[in-house]
Design an enzyme around this catalytic site. Structure first.
Site, PDB file in Angstrom:
ATOM      1  N   HIS A 125       0.708  -0.805  -0.453  1.00 37.20           N
ATOM      2  CA  HIS A 125       0.217   0.093   0.615  1.00 37.20           C
ATOM      3  C   HIS A 125       1.438   1.576   0.175  1.00 37.20           C
ATOM      4  O   HIS A 125       0.196   2.472  -0.151  1.00 37.20           O
ATOM      5  CB  HIS A 125      -1.234   0.359   1.179  1.00 37.20           C
ATOM      6  CG  HIS A 125      -2.697  -1.161   1.118  1.00 37.20           C
ATOM      7  ND1 HIS A 125      -2.981  -1.213   0.094  1.00 37.20           N
ATOM      8  CD2 HIS A 125      -2.224  -2.236   2.428  1.00 37.20           C
ATOM      9  CE1 HIS A 125      -3.646  -1.959   0.467  1.00 37.20           C
ATOM     10  NE2 HIS A 125      -3.611  -2.887   1.122  1.00 37.20           N
ATOM     11  N   ASP A 162      -3.576 -10.384  -2.314  1.00 38.11           N
ATOM     12  CA  ASP A 162      -3.824  -9.989  -0.752  1.00 38.11           C
ATOM     13  C   ASP A 162      -5.707  -9.449  -1.216  1.00 38.11           C
ATOM     14  O   ASP A 162      -5.855  -9.382  -2.279  1.00 38.11           O
ATOM     15  CB  ASP A 162      -3.258  -8.464  -0.568  1.00 38.11           C
ATOM     16  CG  ASP A 162      -3.922  -8.260   0.745  1.00 38.11           C
ATOM     17  OD1 ASP A 162      -3.124  -8.803   1.971  1.00 38.11           O
ATOM     18  OD2 ASP A 162      -4.104  -7.367   1.009  1.00 38.11           O
ATOM     19  N   HIS A 164      -7.141  -6.851  -0.378  1.00 35.93           N
ATOM     20  CA  HIS A 164      -7.317  -5.442  -0.195  1.00 35.93           C
ATOM     21  C   HIS A 164      -6.003  -5.266  -1.133  1.00 35.93           C
ATOM     22  O   HIS A 164      -5.234  -6.085  -1.929  1.00 35.93           O
ATOM     23  CB  HIS A 164      -6.719  -4.396   0.600  1.00 35.93           C
ATOM     24  CG  HIS A 164      -6.741  -5.140   2.053  1.00 35.93           C
ATOM     25  ND1 HIS A 164      -6.992  -5.751   2.839  1.00 35.93           N
ATOM     26  CD2 HIS A 164      -8.515  -4.716   2.658  1.00 35.93           C
ATOM     27  CE1 HIS A 164      -7.474  -6.184   3.681  1.00 35.93           C
ATOM     28  NE2 HIS A 164      -8.717  -4.778   3.687  1.00 35.93           N
ATOM     29  N   ASP A 246      -5.519 -12.504   3.709  1.00 35.69           N
ATOM     30  CA  ASP A 246      -6.705 -11.800   4.081  1.00 35.69           C
ATOM     31  C   ASP A 246      -8.178 -12.465   3.504  1.00 35.69           C
ATOM     32  O   ASP A 246      -8.946 -11.542   3.911  1.00 35.69           O
ATOM     33  CB  ASP A 246      -6.157 -10.177   4.226  1.00 35.69           C
ATOM     34  CG  ASP A 246      -5.424  -9.822   3.634  1.00 35.69           C
ATOM     35  OD1 ASP A 246      -5.045  -9.963   2.538  1.00 35.69           O
ATOM     36  OD2 ASP A 246      -5.503  -8.890   3.724  1.00 35.69           O
TER      37      ASP A 246
END
Length: 312
Positions: A125, A162, A164, A246
């Site tokens: 990120h 991931d 996200h 996740d």
């Protein structure tokens, strides 16, 4: 050939506030799982500290200076609502970058077939000048630039599963013609980026949003139809993985319903593409995963497949 595991005790010194999902216990759970007898054949290596020049492959000096000057003398400091620094955070982040660079070197030299970097804080990120989403530096993007600039590679593929979207990796490599970035992720979900029309400066970005509550069947169909053919046509010289766990059905921060076996299936297929195009060269690095039991199981499954494929 074998699989290398890069980690370092310094990565336990990045301490987040009580109740924060990106916690020291994540790495402890992974080390516990990878301490089982079945993992005795792992080539365990200490992640080195990176140099400033490594970070500056993707980030300007101002960003490094900001992180350095923001590290507190005691306790914690919040950079935003999610991203925190403690005493030792910068050293931990340097280990995460250094571990990825060392892993690329080990795989490119033929010392090992593939590698997993079990370090924290995560990285996908972090944008050029913006730490966010628990991330300080773009670990995988830096590894990709290292492979290009210092190993002369012209085609590096980064696969990010991931839950996200890897907005940081996308931003850092958006205009990089030598990199292919593919991200599957839940949408809608934070950070709100990663739509299919975000295609990069050279049509080098491919985003695959997945709806909340979808499971591994949709993931497998999506990868078979939209990811594996793209990577196959690209013929990468190295594959990097942003391995966030996740998307697991037990994870508290999102609503995808993948099983542990789904991560093993995905890893096996990525490694098969690497075997076809780049002599099996894969470097995977830890991103998310916040249910400790699910994280440990999915990471163990992921590394088990890396080890399996390194001996084929």
């Amino acid at each position: 050939m074998t699989t290398a595991l890069f980690s370092h005790p310094d990565c336990l010194q990045h301490v987040t506030p009580e109740g924060h999902p990106e916690q020291v216990a994540r790495l402890e759970a992974i080390h516990g799982a990878l301490g089982a007898t079945v993992f005795d054949r792992l080539d365990r290596r200490l992640a080195p500290l990176c140099e400033d020049a490594d970070i500056k492959l993707c980030h300007p000096q101002e960003h490094l200076d900001f992180i350095r000057s923001s590290e507190p003398k005691s306790s914690h400091r919040a950079l935003d609502a999610d991203t925190h620094l403690s005493v030792g955070s910068l050293k931990a982040a340097r280990r995460a970058v250094g571990g990825n660079i060392a892993a690329v070197d080990a795989v490119m030299s033929g010392e090992v077939q593939n590698a997993f970097v079990a370090c924290r804080p995560p990285g996908h990120h972090a944008e050029q000048m913006t730490p966010m989403g628990f991330c300080l530096f773009g670990n995988v993007a830096i590894a990709a630039k290292h492979a290009m600039e210092r190993h002369g590679l012209k085609r590096v593929a980064i696969l990010d599963f991931d839950v996200h979207h890897g907005n940081g990796t996308q931003a850092l490599l958006f205009n990089e013609p030598r990199a292919l970035f593919v991200s599957s992720h839940q949408n809608p979900l934070w950070p709100g980026t990663g739509l299919p029309d975000e295609t990069g400066g050279h049509n080098n970005v491919h985003n695959l949003p997945l709806p909340p509550h979808s499971d591994g069947r949709l993931m497998r169909a999506t990868y078979e139809a939209q990811v594996f053919p793209v990577v196959d046509r690209y013929k990468p010289e190295l594959i990097l993985i942003s391995a966030g766990f996740d998307a697991h059905m037990a994870d508290p921060l999102a609503q995808l319903n993948w099983s542990t076996e789904d991560f093993a299936w995905l890893t096996r297929n990525i490694c098969a593409l690497a075997k076809k195009h780049c002599n099996g060269r894969v470097v995977s690095t830890l991103e998310g995963g916040y249910d400790l039991t699910a994280l440990a199981a999915a990471t163990a499954a992921h590394v088990s497949v890396l080890m399996e494929m390194s001996h084929e």
